[in-house]
Write a protein that holds these residues in place. Structure first.
Motif, short mmCIF file in Angstrom:
data_model
loop_
_atom_site.label_atom_id
_atom_site.label_comp_id
_atom_site.label_asym_id
_atom_site.label_seq_id
_atom_site.Cartn_x
_atom_site.Cartn_y
_atom_site.Cartn_z
N ALA A 196 -33.33 0.40 -77.48
CA ALA A 196 -32.10 -0.40 -77.56
C ALA A 196 -32.26 -1.59 -78.51
CB ALA A 196 -31.71 -0.89 -76.16
N VAL A 197 -33.44 -2.22 -78.50
CA VAL A 197 -33.70 -3.33 -79.43
C VAL A 197 -33.64 -2.84 -80.87
CG1 VAL A 197 -35.50 -4.89 -80.29
CG2 VAL A 197 -35.03 -4.77 -77.84
N TRP A 198 -34.24 -1.68 -81.11
CA TRP A 198 -34.22 -1.09 -82.45
C TRP A 198 -32.80 -0.74 -82.88
CZ3 TRP A 198 -32.88 3.96 -83.99
CH2 TRP A 198 -33.17 4.26 -85.34
N GLY A 199 -32.01 -0.20 -81.93
CA GLY A 199 -30.66 0.23 -82.26
C GLY A 199 -29.68 -0.91 -82.44
N THR A 200 -29.86 -1.99 -81.67
CA THR A 200 -28.89 -3.09 -81.72
C THR A 200 -29.35 -4.26 -82.58
OG1 THR A 200 -29.82 -4.19 -79.75
CG2 THR A 200 -28.12 -2.51 -79.38
N GLY A 201 -30.68 -4.35 -82.79
CA GLY A 201 -31.19 -5.48 -83.58
C GLY A 201 -31.11 -6.80 -82.83
N THR A 202 -30.98 -6.74 -81.49
CA THR A 202 -30.90 -7.96 -80.68
C THR A 202 -32.00 -7.96 -79.62
OG1 THR A 202 -29.44 -7.06 -78.95
CG2 THR A 202 -28.40 -7.89 -80.97
N LYS A 203 -32.21 -9.12 -79.00
CA LYS A 203 -33.23 -9.26 -77.97
C LYS A 203 -32.70 -8.97 -76.57
CE LYS A 203 -32.20 -14.19 -77.68
NZ LYS A 203 -32.70 -15.55 -77.93
N TRP A 204 -31.39 -8.82 -76.41
CA TRP A 204 -30.81 -8.72 -75.08
C TRP A 204 -31.30 -7.53 -74.26
CZ3 TRP A 204 -29.17 -13.06 -73.51
CH2 TRP A 204 -28.63 -13.98 -74.42
N PRO A 205 -31.48 -6.34 -74.86
CA PRO A 205 -32.01 -5.23 -74.04
C PRO A 205 -33.39 -5.56 -73.46
CG PRO A 205 -31.06 -4.39 -76.07
CD PRO A 205 -31.11 -5.88 -76.22
N ASP A 206 -34.24 -6.22 -74.24
CA ASP A 206 -35.57 -6.60 -73.77
C ASP A 206 -35.47 -7.56 -72.59
OD1 ASP A 206 -38.59 -6.82 -74.26
OD2 ASP A 206 -37.97 -8.92 -74.41
N LEU A 207 -34.60 -8.55 -72.71
CA LEU A 207 -34.43 -9.54 -71.65
C LEU A 207 -33.84 -8.90 -70.39
CD1 LEU A 207 -33.08 -12.52 -73.80
CD2 LEU A 207 -35.38 -12.22 -72.87
N LEU A 208 -32.91 -7.97 -70.58
CA LEU A 208 -32.30 -7.30 -69.44
C LEU A 208 -33.33 -6.49 -68.67
CD1 LEU A 208 -29.86 -6.41 -67.77
CD2 LEU A 208 -29.46 -4.58 -69.46
N VAL A 209 -34.18 -5.75 -69.39
CA VAL A 209 -35.21 -4.95 -68.74
C VAL A 209 -36.19 -5.85 -67.99
CG1 VAL A 209 -37.23 -3.50 -69.18
CG2 VAL A 209 -35.04 -2.94 -70.22
N ALA A 210 -36.58 -6.97 -68.59
CA ALA A 210 -37.49 -7.90 -67.92
C ALA A 210 -36.88 -8.39 -66.60
CB ALA A 210 -37.80 -9.09 -68.83
N ALA A 211 -35.58 -8.70 -66.63
CA ALA A 211 -34.91 -9.16 -65.41
C ALA A 211 -34.84 -8.06 -64.36
CB ALA A 211 -33.51 -9.66 -65.76
N LEU A 212 -34.55 -6.83 -64.79
CA LEU A 212 -34.49 -5.71 -63.85
C LEU A 212 -35.85 -5.45 -63.22
CD1 LEU A 212 -32.19 -3.20 -65.79
CD2 LEU A 212 -31.61 -4.53 -63.75
N MET A 213 -36.91 -5.58 -64.01
CA MET A 213 -38.25 -5.38 -63.46
C MET A 213 -38.60 -6.45 -62.46
SD MET A 213 -40.21 -4.15 -66.91
CE MET A 213 -41.83 -4.23 -66.16
N ALA A 214 -38.14 -7.68 -62.70
CA ALA A 214 -38.36 -8.76 -61.73
C ALA A 214 -37.68 -8.39 -60.41
CB ALA A 214 -37.80 -10.07 -62.27
N GLY A 215 -36.49 -7.82 -60.51
CA GLY A 215 -35.78 -7.39 -59.31
C GLY A 215 -36.54 -6.29 -58.57
#
Length: 213
Positions: free
Chosen positions: A165-184
């Motif tokens: 998703a980071v590669w496809g969108t060129g943004t950091k948001w997918p990375d941050l979202l996954v980190a938050a989901l893993m915290a959950g």
């Protein structure tokens, strides 16, 4: 080897030479991947990779503690599992705090590094899951080992999806979202371990009262 969480059935307690050998093997796998993934996470600027590296570290500690208390009383094993549940909760809070901090920082993670390391970590996690599959049901101590191993496998699939998703969108948001989901996921697992630990302690107390009468 029943899996009910009410403490009413006899559960595997880890008293097996085969189980101990398997734990030593996954400790080596997880400790190695923690070092690889933490370094790669720093290189790639990826919160998701660093969060997953912490999960590897948490697993290594969990397996080591689990080995140490095998054969101890039900209360000691359950109390140890409670400590591990608390550590998972603290880990989830750390990941959430770091994710929130990085939201304010400009910079897109390097998707190619995330993807390559994600494949390596997934292979390590699938191997660990297969090694421990036979012993996935047991007391709170054994169960906590399985949940942490399962979390790793889920986490690495998520990291690979984040890399795509980071590669496809060129943004950091997918990375941050996954980190938050893993915290959950860490927090959810800690609750499950805590519930089973408390149930086992209560069951032991009820059994002791019954024998006293």
């Amino acid at each position: 080897m029943g899996a009910d969480c009410c403490g009413t059935s006899v559960k595997f307690e880890g008293l097996s030479a085969d189980y101990k050998r398997r734990l030593w093997l996954v400790i080596a796998i997880n400790a190695s991947m923690f070092l690889v993934e933490m370094g790669a996470g720093a290189l790639a600027g990826s919160n998701a990779l660093q969060a997953d590296a912490l999960d590897f570290l948490g697993d290594s500690a969990t397996y080591g503690i689990s080995l140490a208390v095998i054969g101890a009383s039900i209360r000691i094993r359950a109390m140890t599992a409670i400590v591990k549940a608390a550590s998972l909760s603290l880990m989830s809070l750390w990941v959430l705090a770091m994710t929130g901090y990085h939201v304010l920082i400009v910079g897109v993670p390097r998707a190619e590094v995330m993807g390559v390391v994600g494949i390596m970590a997934l292979a390590a996690n699938v191997t660990s899951v297969l090694i421990l599959m036979r012993y996935k049901d047991g007391d709170a101590n054994v169960r906590s080992v399985w949940l942490c191993s399962r979390n790793d496998a889920i986490g690495n699939v998520a990291v690979m999806l984040a890399a795509l998703a980071v590669w496809g969108t060129g943004t950091k948001w997918p990375d941050l979202l996954v980190a938050a989901l893993m915290a959950g996921l860490f927090f959810y697992s800690s609750i499950r371990i805590l519930q089973q630990s408390i149930a086992e302690i209560r069951a032991q107390g009820s059994s002791a009262v019954g024998h006293a009468h």
